[in-house]
Design a protein around this motif. Structure first.
Motif, PDB file in Angstrom:
ATOM      1  N   UNK A 456       0.570  -1.217   0.016  1.00 50.49           N
ATOM      2  CA  UNK A 456       0.003   0.099   0.116  1.00 50.49           C
ATOM      3  C   UNK A 456       0.835   1.123  -0.036  1.00 50.49           C
ATOM      4  N   UNK A 457       2.116   1.083   0.471  1.00 53.62           N
ATOM      5  CA  UNK A 457       3.006   2.243   0.495  1.00 53.62           C
ATOM      6  C   UNK A 457       3.721   2.325  -0.879  1.00 53.62           C
ATOM      7  N   UNK A 458       3.862   1.561  -1.772  1.00 54.21           N
ATOM      8  CA  UNK A 458       4.495   1.556  -3.100  1.00 54.21           C
ATOM      9  C   UNK A 458       3.501   2.510  -3.908  1.00 54.21           C
ATOM     10  N   UNK A 459       4.238   3.298  -4.986  1.00 54.58           N
ATOM     11  CA  UNK A 459       3.056   3.915  -5.924  1.00 54.58           C
ATOM     12  C   UNK A 459       2.595   3.098  -6.978  1.00 54.58           C
ATOM     13  N   UNK A 460       1.579   3.495  -7.449  1.00 52.87           N
ATOM     14  CA  UNK A 460       0.885   2.806  -8.176  1.00 52.87           C
ATOM     15  C   UNK A 460       1.711   2.481  -9.747  1.00 52.87           C
ATOM     16  N   UNK A 461       2.725   3.438 -10.035  1.00 50.51           N
ATOM     17  CA  UNK A 461       3.451   3.462 -11.129  1.00 50.51           C
ATOM     18  C   UNK A 461       4.464   2.357 -10.793  1.00 50.51           C
ATOM     19  N   UNK A 462       5.040   2.211  -9.464  1.00 51.65           N
ATOM     20  CA  UNK A 462       6.162   1.181  -9.042  1.00 51.65           C
ATOM     21  C   UNK A 462       5.257  -0.290  -9.194  1.00 51.65           C
ATOM     22  N   UNK A 463       4.260  -0.116  -8.718  1.00 53.14           N
ATOM     23  CA  UNK A 463       3.434  -1.550  -8.679  1.00 53.14           C
ATOM     24  C   UNK A 463       3.079  -2.072  -9.959  1.00 53.14           C
ATOM     25  N   UNK A 464       2.755  -1.223 -11.218  1.00 52.69           N
ATOM     26  CA  UNK A 464       2.681  -1.626 -12.373  1.00 52.69           C
ATOM     27  C   UNK A 464       3.871  -2.148 -13.065  1.00 52.69           C
ATOM     28  N   UNK A 465       5.133  -1.514 -12.976  1.00 49.76           N
ATOM     29  CA  UNK A 465       6.350  -1.996 -13.369  1.00 49.76           C
ATOM     30  C   UNK A 465       6.699  -3.360 -12.868  1.00 49.76           C
ATOM     31  N   UNK A 466       6.543  -3.301 -11.576  1.00 45.29           N
ATOM     32  CA  UNK A 466       6.740  -4.411 -10.920  1.00 45.29           C
ATOM     33  C   UNK A 466       5.902  -5.936 -11.369  1.00 45.29           C
TER      34      UNK A 466
END
Length: 630
Positions: A456-466
């Motif tokens: 929940x602390x990660x950005x949506x951008x980071x979540x998408x790339x991961x």
């Protein structure tokens, strides 16, 4: 499986088109009651006159013989019956024509004419025999029948309709059985009879001999077929060696007539019918380590996911021989993916578009990945946004900036032409949105269940790339043409799979099974909200759940009955819970209507989070059942 009625053409019942020494027409009254109620493919490698084949009229059959002249005849009647008839109509029942036609070499004739010659000689020669000299030339004498019907037009057309549905093969019986026989098939064996004699030469429409060592080899093959899971019926003479070879199986002696001998006193005989049906399995639950590739499937909190039960599911499935699998309600996709890692051909289906997207990206897709550069480019606006998410779901699930990014991603993904890259990108977006949502569901708004976890602390951008990286790692080639389907399970067209895994929505009066209610936002992403109507009056802006029979007890029972009937020729494995309806006994009764054997394998299981109103911790511990029908 046999069709209920014998194929007819112009009210003519299909029947053998050759007279056949040792044919099984007279034994059908004893044979047909022994045919299994349901089976996969019908296989007859010593086809001869085909009395059993024509009587059963199987929808899927392999008929074969090692005699190319016989196989040519069947192929031509199947595909060119009118040409065969036109040649037959030129023949006459005279001794002069018989010997003139007999002198021809069938290999030198057009295929349809060769087929007509075979039928003509068979119907006009002595007793319908087939005998050749050392040069392989047919030498049975003229039969002197008054009016043999060697051109029965209606009967030939009726036979043609049945033969068209069969795979007609020229080959040795060992080749045919090893190439085509699969678990659940029905194999009828009518080999040249013992003892080895002149009769045995006539028994099979071929110039080849069938020696005692061949009978020994055939008995070994029957044992192999039974062990594989085939239904086998074999006929032979009431001979001591037959009893010795087939003593592990059921043997029945019946009185028959012989039509070879000129002497009426020697025409009586005794045949045996050997039945070797699949042994009842005792399914053991012995979980086995799974291929490491399974661990590369991105973890999910998808409701009802069987990620924790994969070893148990494989433990049960691996006790059967199968190559093709249908995962009928794929959900997270993990079970279908597990079967893919085991080298199976997988058809993954779900009525949820998001589930079909997962399967497209990681089950159907064998090679394509989305590069990091391509993924990063998707984060940058390529054209003016329609602001659909930002306008429709403002303040509900994500921040304004996150909603804008979702709009950018969905519009850029829509422009991807490669279907697998599109599926990877959409899977990554769905995964990113789910991981950024407390509890991963959309039944509430705001941050009510935010427990501060790392995702929940990660950005949506980071979540998408991961997520793109995770999906890429899950892509691999198992050498099979796997498929992802999006549709209703009952209407699914998937051929005749060897095994069907069924994990439907569980119906319980204590909880709901509405996947759309929980995941409407990400399901909307997968569909781009096409074909759905958002209920603007609801706080969560959900859309109406898809109609499903699994929302009521009776509906669930009726749906199971339809599915079991639809896939009655496949091995069935059904996941269901002890706190769901139909009950265990009701499920067994439903499955037993279509499967000879039904077993129930209980598995202790704990759900990752409660899905019941006012759920208590102890309610999450239930028994998960695997119902197995075969």
């Amino acid at each position: 499986m046999a069709e209920p009625a014998i194929e007819k053409k112009n009210n003519v019942q299909a029947k053998p088109i050759l007279k056949w020494a040792g044919g099984k027409t007279q034994m059908l009254g004893d044979l047909l009651p022994k045919v299994p109620a349901s089976y996969g493919r019908y296989i007859e490698p010593f086809i001869g006159g085909g009395a059993m084949f024509f009587a059963l009229n199987p929808k899927d059959a392999v008929i074969a013989d090692s005699n190319p002249e016989l196989i040519n005849m069947y192929n031509q009647v199947a595909d060119h019956v009118d040409e065969v008839i036109s040649y037959l109509q030129k023949y006459e029942n005279t001794q002069e024509m018989f010997y003139r036609v007999r002198a021809l070499e069938w290999q030198d004739l057009p295929a349809a004419e060769a087929a007509a010659r075979t039928i003509y000689l068979n119907k006009t020669c002595f007793n319908g025999l087939y005998r050749v000299n050392r040069k392989g030339q047919f030498n049975v004498p003229f039969g002197k029948y008054k009016s043999p019907n060697f051109c029965d037009v209606e009967a030939l057309h009726a036979a043609s309709e049945i033969l068209k549905k069969a795979n007609i093969v020229c080959g040795d019986y060992l080749f045919v059985l090893k190439e085509y026989a699969r678990p659940g098939d029905f194999v009828f064996l009518d080999p040249p009879y013992l003892p080895i004699s002149e009769y045995a030469d006539f028994k099979r429409y071929t110039k080849e001999q069938f020696y005692e060592e061949d009978h020994v080899e055939l008995a070994k093959e029957v044992a192999r077929l039974q062990e594989m899971g085939c239904h086998v019926i074999l006929t032979n003479s009431n001979h001591p060696l037959v009893h010795e070879l087939y003593k592990p199986f059921h043997i029945e002696v019946i009185q028959t007539k012989r039509y070879i001998s000129c002497s009426g006193n020697s025409r009586k005989g005794e045949d045996v019918i050997v039945t070797a049906f699949p042994k009842r399995k005792t399914i053991k639950l012995v979980p086995e380590p799974l291929p490491e590739q399974v661990l590369k499937y991105p973890a999910t909190r998808f409701m009802g996911s069987k990620s924790k039960m994969l070893s148990e599911i494989w433990s049960v499935a691996s006790q059967f021989q199968f190559e093709t699998v249908v995962d009928l309600f794929s959900g997270s996709g993990i079970v279908g993916y597990m079967f893919k890692t085991q080298g199976k051909t997988v058809v993954s289906n779900d009525y949820m578009a998001m589930s079909a997207t997962f399967a497209k990206a990681m089950i159907e897709n064998n090679k394509t990945t989305l590069t990091a550069e391509e993924a990063e480019k998707l984060l940058v606006p390529q054209k003016e946004s329609d602001h659909f998410v930002a306008d429709t779901f403002s303040g509900l699930y994500y921040t304004d900036d996150e909603n804008d990014l979702i709009d950018t991603l969905r519009m850029n993904i829509a422009s991807i032409k490669d279907p697998y890259k599109h599926a990877i990108a959409m899977t990554a977006l769905i995964r990113a949105c789910t991981k950024k949502r407390p509890r991963g569901i959309f039944t509430y708004t705001g941050e009510r269940y935010n427990d501060g976890r790392k995702d929940l602390k990660k950005s949506l951008e980071q979540q998408f790339l991961e997520a793109v990286q995770a999906v890429n790692k899950a892509v691999f080639d198992n050498g099979k043409a796997n498929k992802a389907k999006h549709g209703d399970a009952i209407e699914l067209k998937a051929g005749e799979p060897d095994l069907v895994y069924i994990d439907p929505p569980y119906y319980s009066p204590l909880s709901d099974n509405e996947y759309v209610r929980r995941y409407h936002f990400v399901e909307g992403l997968a569909r781009d909200w096409k074909g759905v109507e958002i209920q603007q009056n609801t706080l969560t802006k959900k859309f109406k759940s898809y109609p499903t029979p699994f929302s009521t007890r009776k509906g669930a029972a009726d749906a199971f009955d339809l599915l079991f009937k639809k896939f009655k020729d496949s091995i069935l494995i059904v996941s269901y819970s002890s706190n769901s309806l139909p009950t265990q006994d009701e499920m067994v009764t439903l499955m037993a209507k279509y499967k000879e054997h039904v077993e129930v394998i209980p598995i202790d299981y704990k759900y990752s989070f409660g899905n019941q109103n006012n759920a208590k911790t102890h309610r999450n511990s239930v028994q998960e059942y695997l119902f197995v029908g075969y």
